[in-house]
Scaffold this active site. Sequence first.
Site, PDB file in Angstrom:
ATOM      1  CG  ASN A  37      41.516  35.800  41.466  1.00 15.33           C
ATOM      2  OD1 ASN A  37      41.202  35.157  42.463  1.00 15.33           O
ATOM      3  ND2 ASN A  37      40.658  36.546  40.782  1.00 15.33           N
ATOM      4  CG  HIS A 122      35.416  47.900  37.123  1.00 17.43           C
ATOM      5  ND1 HIS A 122      35.795  46.619  37.414  1.00 17.43           N
ATOM      6  CD2 HIS A 122      36.525  48.507  36.624  1.00 17.43           C
ATOM      7  CE1 HIS A 122      37.065  46.456  37.111  1.00 17.43           C
ATOM      8  NE2 HIS A 122      37.531  47.584  36.637  1.00 17.43           N
ATOM      9  NE  ARG A 147      35.189  46.932  33.523  1.00 19.78           N
ATOM     10  CZ  ARG A 147      35.513  45.728  34.003  1.00 19.78           C
ATOM     11  NH1 ARG A 147      36.717  45.235  33.783  1.00 19.78           N
ATOM     12  NH2 ARG A 147      34.657  45.017  34.707  1.00 19.78           N
ATOM     13  CE1 TYR A 159      35.308  37.843  38.094  1.00 16.36           C
ATOM     14  CE2 TYR A 159      36.018  38.598  35.940  1.00 16.36           C
ATOM     15  CZ  TYR A 159      36.220  38.491  37.292  1.00 16.36           C
ATOM     16  OH  TYR A 159      37.343  39.047  37.847  1.00 16.36           O
ATOM     17  CG  ASP A 209      37.385  43.776  30.422  1.00 15.67           C
ATOM     18  OD1 ASP A 209      37.783  43.160  29.413  1.00 15.67           O
ATOM     19  OD2 ASP A 209      37.747  43.494  31.590  1.00 15.67           O
ATOM     20  CG  HIS A 211      36.766  39.313  30.989  1.00 17.97           C
ATOM     21  ND1 HIS A 211      37.721  38.395  31.293  1.00 17.97           N
ATOM     22  CD2 HIS A 211      36.616  40.083  32.088  1.00 17.97           C
ATOM     23  CE1 HIS A 211      38.126  38.597  32.531  1.00 17.97           C
ATOM     24  NE2 HIS A 211      37.481  39.619  33.035  1.00 17.97           N
ATOM     25  CD  GLU A 235      40.168  45.677  30.271  1.00 22.75           C
ATOM     26  OE1 GLU A 235      39.799  46.834  30.571  1.00 22.75           O
ATOM     27  OE2 GLU A 235      40.304  44.782  31.096  1.00 22.75           O
ATOM     28  CD  GLU A 261      42.327  41.497  32.594  1.00 25.82           C
ATOM     29  OE1 GLU A 261      41.890  42.648  32.529  1.00 25.82           O
ATOM     30  OE2 GLU A 261      41.680  40.547  33.066  1.00 25.82           O
ATOM     31  NE  ARG A 282      43.463  47.088  31.164  1.00 25.61           N
ATOM     32  CZ  ARG A 282      43.142  45.960  31.794  1.00 25.61           C
ATOM     33  NH1 ARG A 282      43.297  44.793  31.183  1.00 25.61           N
ATOM     34  NH2 ARG A 282      42.675  45.977  33.011  1.00 25.61           N
ATOM     35  CG  HIS A 311      44.905  43.911  35.643  1.00 22.87           C
ATOM     36  ND1 HIS A 311      45.111  42.605  36.032  1.00 22.87           N
ATOM     37  CD2 HIS A 311      43.566  44.064  35.551  1.00 22.87           C
ATOM     38  CE1 HIS A 311      43.953  42.004  36.168  1.00 22.87           C
ATOM     39  NE2 HIS A 311      42.989  42.850  35.881  1.00 22.87           N
ATOM     40  CG  ASP A 315      42.235  39.714  41.069  1.00 22.41           C
ATOM     41  OD1 ASP A 315      41.168  40.235  40.698  1.00 22.41           O
ATOM     42  OD2 ASP A 315      43.140  39.393  40.291  1.00 22.41           O
ATOM     43  CD  GLU A 338      41.075  47.229  36.252  1.00 22.13           C
ATOM     44  OE1 GLU A 338      39.945  46.761  36.102  1.00 22.13           O
ATOM     45  OE2 GLU A 338      42.121  46.581  36.036  1.00 22.13           O
ATOM     46  CD1 TRP A 401      36.961  32.501  31.047  1.00 18.69           C
ATOM     47  CD2 TRP A 401      36.558  34.358  32.192  1.00 18.69           C
ATOM     48  NE1 TRP A 401      37.407  32.313  32.281  1.00 18.69           N
ATOM     49  CE2 TRP A 401      37.175  33.440  33.026  1.00 18.69           C
ATOM     50  CE3 TRP A 401      36.191  35.616  32.696  1.00 18.69           C
ATOM     51  CZ2 TRP A 401      37.476  33.727  34.349  1.00 18.69           C
ATOM     52  CZ3 TRP A 401      36.473  35.902  34.007  1.00 18.69           C
ATOM     53  CH2 TRP A 401      37.103  34.950  34.812  1.00 18.69           C
TER      54      TRP A 401
HETATM   55  C1  CS2 Z   1      39.246  42.323  34.923  1.00 19.31           C
HETATM   56  C2  CS2 Z   1      39.691  41.573  36.169  1.00 19.31           C
HETATM   57  O1  CS2 Z   1      40.103  44.236  35.950  1.00 19.31           O
HETATM   58  C3  CS2 Z   1      39.794  43.727  34.897  1.00 19.31           C
HETATM   59  O2  CS2 Z   1      39.878  44.283  33.832  1.00 19.31           O
HETATM   60  O3  CS2 Z   1      39.422  41.732  33.713  1.00 19.31           O
HETATM   61  O4  CS2 Z   1      38.595  41.608  37.013  1.00 19.31           O
HETATM   62  C4  CS2 Z   1      40.163  40.138  36.011  1.00 19.31           C
HETATM   63  O5  CS2 Z   1      39.141  39.343  35.569  1.00 19.31           O
HETATM   64  C5  CS2 Z   1      40.666  39.588  37.323  1.00 19.31           C
HETATM   65  O6  CS2 Z   1      41.725  40.362  37.774  1.00 19.31           O
HETATM   66  C6  CS2 Z   1      41.097  38.138  37.227  1.00 19.31           C
HETATM   67  O7  CS2 Z   1      41.724  37.729  38.380  1.00 19.31           O
HETATM   68 MG    MG Z   2      39.884  43.131  32.128  1.00 17.03          MG
END
Ligand code: CS2
Ligand code: MG
Length: 401
Positions: A37, A122, A147, A159, A209, A211, A235, A261, A282, A311, A315, A338, A401
């Site tokens: 991504n 989510h 989540r 985000y 999460d 992040h 997470e 991830e 993950r 994960h 994307d 996920e 992040w």
């Molecule tokens: C996130 C994702 O799925 C998750 O847990 O952290 O949205 C992540 O930010 C994206 O895959 C980044 O490309």
């Molecule tokens: Mg994540």
Amino acid sequence: MKIKEIRVIVASPGRNFVTVKIITDEGLYGVGDATVNGREKAVVAYLEDHVIPCLIGRDPMRIEDIWQYLYKGAYWRRGPITMAAISGIDIALWDIKAKAANMPLYQLLGGASRDKIMIYQHVGGRDIEETVEGVVALREKGLVAIRAQVSIPGLPPIYGTGPSTDQSAMVQTLPVEEVWSTHKYLPLVPKLFERLRDTVGWDLHLLHDVHHRLTPIEAARLGRDLEPYRLFWLEDAVPAELQEGFRLIRQHTTTPLALGEIFNTIYDCQQLISEQLIDYIRVTSVHAGGVTGLRRIFDFAAIYHVRSACHGPMDVSPIAMGANVHVDRWVPNFGIQEFSGYLEATHEMFPHAWEQQGGYLVTGEAIGHGVDIDEKVAAKYPYKQAYLPIARAEDGTLWSW
Ligand code: CS2
Ligand code: MG
């Protein structure tokens, strides 16, 4: 059988995806996902300039040898771009091998350890109320694991917190800059989960999460404050370059921890796993070396009671999702998968045998990993430059992040 041609297809059916298609001289073909991504074209160049010319004429059945050839043979090992390229090739080769064996991929891996694959989806809200409503609505659709994220009061949704922010990466040409406040976030999250437990009770699995936005001692505090609400996991509490940093978190909390991830190889999580510093790993097929990479990491994790949790955001293409769910169906130490769902155009471009049934995914019985790419549809959706956002603290400091 020989590899005759390898095509790289870049398209944007709502999100950018890089797809590898390996075609053999016997007409069998396989497809793999190689999407990173926001850095898609780097993988395309790596594949087209440095990988594909070396693979033409090789035996596609020698998956392990091709994996080692691309990993060790490059001299420059690991890294997200190299590993996404290896992943795309590897997923396509497993697809070919399973098709040649006339089996669904999970059968080739050793057969089913389970009938269906538990997923989490989510929910994000502008405030606690909105998140609670979203969780209730998703539970009504049959989800058994959710989540939950919430925006920080007084700051615009960023985000992975507020509603629909996962889409924001697709509408901007250059990265959007967002504002983060640890000080405002830390007391908010336990309040969210207190409200959620009061509303939905204890049957539903709840996840959160972070992040990568905290330090170890902040994560330890959050984990401890969340203990009464029995999370399935917390997470990406801190950035994980410093694997031993997780010892500090572990000393202070029994909230289960999930990570991985952005990991590409077993070496990114070797210490985390062998010291039992995490509970869920993950990694996902498209970023951690394909089916071959996942198998290696999950088998290692099994020794230390660490469970799999691929994960699976929007994307990670439906092809990588296909590879994931076949691994999930087989892997003895499965934890959860996920599943963020996909936009309609993405479904159209990637016909797939896997399907969602309430809170679970099922693999289907198609041969291979059961996902294809419709190249005519792909041609309708040209690549669009897009980036993930960037986070800064309120004083402007660039943030993890
Ligand atoms: C996130 C994702 O799925 C998750 O847990 O952290 O949205 C992540 O930010 C994206 O895959 C980044 O490309
Ligand atoms: Mg994540």
